[in-house]
Each structure stands twice: as structure tokens, then as C-alpha cells.
Design a protein around this motif. Sequence first.
Motif, PDB file in Angstrom:
ATOM      1  N   LEU A   1       0.838  -1.200   0.000  1.00 10.63           N
ATOM      2  CA  LEU A   1       0.000   0.000   0.000  1.00 10.63           C
ATOM      3  C   LEU A   1       0.878   1.258   0.000  1.00 10.63           C
ATOM      4  CD1 LEU A   1      -2.804   1.228   0.057  1.00 10.63           C
ATOM      5  CD2 LEU A   1      -2.743   1.079   2.548  1.00 10.63           C
ATOM      6  N   HIS A   2       1.955   1.240   0.762  1.00 13.35           N
ATOM      7  CA  HIS A   2       2.883   2.374   0.792  1.00 13.35           C
ATOM      8  C   HIS A   2       3.513   2.598  -0.587  1.00 13.35           C
ATOM      9  CE1 HIS A   2       5.701   5.267   2.418  1.00 13.35           C
ATOM     10  NE2 HIS A   2       6.692   4.585   1.878  1.00 13.35           N
ATOM     11  N   LEU A   3       3.930   1.502  -1.242  1.00 10.86           N
ATOM     12  CA  LEU A   3       4.490   1.622  -2.598  1.00 10.86           C
ATOM     13  C   LEU A   3       3.482   2.260  -3.544  1.00 10.86           C
ATOM     14  CD1 LEU A   3       6.261  -1.828  -3.156  1.00 10.86           C
ATOM     15  CD2 LEU A   3       7.363   0.390  -2.832  1.00 10.86           C
TER      16      LEU A   3
ATOM     17  N   GLU B   1       0.877   4.179  -2.813  1.00  8.32           N
ATOM     18  CA  GLU B   1       0.590   5.567  -2.463  1.00  8.32           C
ATOM     19  C   GLU B   1       1.722   6.509  -2.865  1.00  8.32           C
ATOM     20  OE1 GLU B   1      -0.496   5.286   1.663  1.00  8.32           O
ATOM     21  OE2 GLU B   1      -2.597   4.889   1.154  1.00  8.32           O
ATOM     22  N   GLU B   2       2.947   5.993  -2.940  1.00  8.19           N
ATOM     23  CA  GLU B   2       4.062   6.800  -3.429  1.00  8.19           C
ATOM     24  C   GLU B   2       3.962   7.039  -4.928  1.00  8.19           C
ATOM     25  OE1 GLU B   2       7.681   4.817  -2.282  1.00  8.19           O
ATOM     26  OE2 GLU B   2       7.849   6.059  -0.488  1.00  8.19           O
ATOM     27  N   ARG B   3       3.147   6.216  -5.608  1.00  4.95           N
ATOM     28  CA  ARG B   3       2.920   6.324  -7.062  1.00  4.95           C
ATOM     29  C   ARG B   3       4.209   6.195  -7.855  1.00  4.95           C
ATOM     30  NH1 ARG B   3      -2.328   9.484  -7.858  1.00  4.95           N
ATOM     31  NH2 ARG B   3      -3.215   9.336  -5.800  1.00  4.95           N
ATOM     32  N   LYS B   4       5.091   5.365  -7.341  1.00  6.54           N
ATOM     33  CA  LYS B   4       6.346   5.112  -8.030  1.00  6.54           C
ATOM     34  C   LYS B   4       6.416   3.642  -8.412  1.00  6.54           C
ATOM     35  CE  LYS B   4       8.921   8.670  -5.582  1.00  6.54           C
ATOM     36  NZ  LYS B   4       9.964   8.939  -4.593  1.00  6.54           N
ATOM     37  N   ASN B   5       7.180   3.366  -9.440  1.00  4.37           N
ATOM     38  CA  ASN B   5       7.402   1.986  -9.843  1.00  4.37           C
ATOM     39  C   ASN B   5       8.443   1.364  -8.909  1.00  4.37           C
ATOM     40  OD1 ASN B   5       5.703   2.495 -12.038  1.00  4.37           O
ATOM     41  ND2 ASN B   5       7.416   3.170 -13.279  1.00  4.37           N
ATOM     42  N   TYR B   6       8.286   0.074  -8.648  1.00  3.28           N
ATOM     43  CA  TYR B   6       9.197  -0.633  -7.754  1.00  3.28           C
ATOM     44  C   TYR B   6       9.735  -1.871  -8.453  1.00  3.28           C
ATOM     45  CZ  TYR B   6      10.617  -3.903  -4.093  1.00  3.28           C
ATOM     46  OH  TYR B   6      11.315  -4.810  -3.338  1.00  3.28           O
ATOM     47  N   ARG B   7      11.036  -2.089  -8.294  1.00  9.55           N
ATOM     48  CA  ARG B   7      11.653  -3.328  -8.781  1.00  9.55           C
ATOM     49  C   ARG B   7      12.588  -3.835  -7.697  1.00  9.55           C
ATOM     50  NH1 ARG B   7      15.570  -4.212 -13.921  1.00  9.55           N
ATOM     51  NH2 ARG B   7      16.762  -2.778 -12.660  1.00  9.55           N
ATOM     52  N   TYR B   8      12.426  -5.092  -7.336  1.00  8.70           N
ATOM     53  CA  TYR B   8      13.244  -5.706  -6.292  1.00  8.70           C
ATOM     54  C   TYR B   8      14.701  -5.767  -6.734  1.00  8.70           C
ATOM     55  CZ  TYR B   8      15.281  -9.356  -3.389  1.00  8.70           C
ATOM     56  OH  TYR B   8      16.098 -10.073  -2.568  1.00  8.70           O
ATOM     57  N   ASN B   9      15.590  -5.403  -5.811  1.00  5.37           N
ATOM     58  CA  ASN B   9      17.028  -5.516  -6.031  1.00  5.37           C
ATOM     59  C   ASN B   9      17.560  -6.630  -5.145  1.00  5.37           C
ATOM     60  OD1 ASN B   9      17.369  -3.310  -7.855  1.00  5.37           O
ATOM     61  ND2 ASN B   9      17.111  -1.917  -6.110  1.00  5.37           N
ATOM     62  N   ALA B  10      18.353  -7.524  -5.729  1.00  2.00           N
ATOM     63  CA  ALA B  10      18.930  -8.626  -4.962  1.00  2.00           C
ATOM     64  C   ALA B  10      19.673  -8.089  -3.751  1.00  2.00           C
ATOM     65  CB  ALA B  10      19.866  -9.442  -5.847  1.00  2.00           C
TER      66      ALA B  10
END
Length: 180
Positions: free
Chosen positions: A103-105, A107-116
Motif C-alpha cells: 500500500l505504501h508503494l 501511495e508513493e505512485r512510483k514503480n518498484y523493482r526488487y534488487n537482490a
Amino acid sequence: MKATGIVRRVDDLGRIVIPKEIRRTLKIREGDPLEIYTEKDGGVIFRKYSPMGDLQEFAAQMCDSIFGSFGHIAAVTDRDGVIAVSGASKRELLEKPNTAELLHLMEERKNYRYNAGSAAIKITDSADRYAIGVAVPILCQGDLMGSVVLLLDGDCAPMTENDLKLAQATASFLGRQMES
């Protein structure tokens, strides 16, 4: 229907205040739309309305296409929970609430990609084995509607920039479908 023991009066403008405890329990935020139903015996039911719910079948087809073409576990969420999933157990994910981190991601309205090496973010608290590989918010006329999420399962390879672009295209398409 479950009685709460709380009684409220209708004011002169026809408004009723929903108690804070109930809003908190049902995760109703200021500005959230509520759908109103009436029963034959005079009862009135308020239910959280999800505009994404109208696209649930379509979102499921999008998830099926992503999983079939790319092999990624795909999910679509509204602001509250998972509304469509393909490539993973529907029983584990479908209609389960989003984690606070997701939900936080959104609401930030940004794209997220997991980094190892960084801490994994779960999509729901009930599905420990799935981590978010990519999450992209679904926006409709500037309003946050949900997200497109590609999930990692166990030892999967991290998501690429192309995977992020796939999720962006899907989120953009779903947002535009809601405008029409």
C-alpha cells in the motif's frame, strides 16, 4: 448481518457518521466510495466500492496473458487486496488484503523493482513464499486505483527492466480502461 450496538441519527442533510472504529476495521479512508444497497425489509447496506472490481475479469485475463507469454506470476490489486492472479495459488492470494508495504508503494505512485540483497516485500501477509519482483501503480485520471504486480517465487531470477516495462504497459492499459 452483524449488529454493532452503535446507533447514529441522520442529520438534516441526510448524512450519517460511520464510527471511527468501524472505518478503521473495514479500512475505509476519507474519500473512499461506498456502494449502497437496500433490502426488502428496509435494511441499508454500505459496501466499499472498488472501481477495479468492474475490471476483475479483464484483469484476470491480463494476468493469464502475462503468465502464459512471459512465465511471470502476475497479480492485479485494487487499493485493498488482490483481485486477479495467474501462475500462483488463487486460494493463497485472491481476495487477500495487501500488505502495508505494498500500500505504501502504491501511495508513493512510483514503480518498484526488487534488487537482490534488499529486503523482500510480500504482496499479502498470508502468502510468505511470494515476494514482489515488480509493482506499478494503476492510475486513472491521477487517482490511485491499484497496482500490477509481478511476483517472485523462491529462487526465481530478479526482474529485468523489460519486466518493469511490461508491468507499466499493463498498468497504463488498465488505467485507461477505467476512464472509458
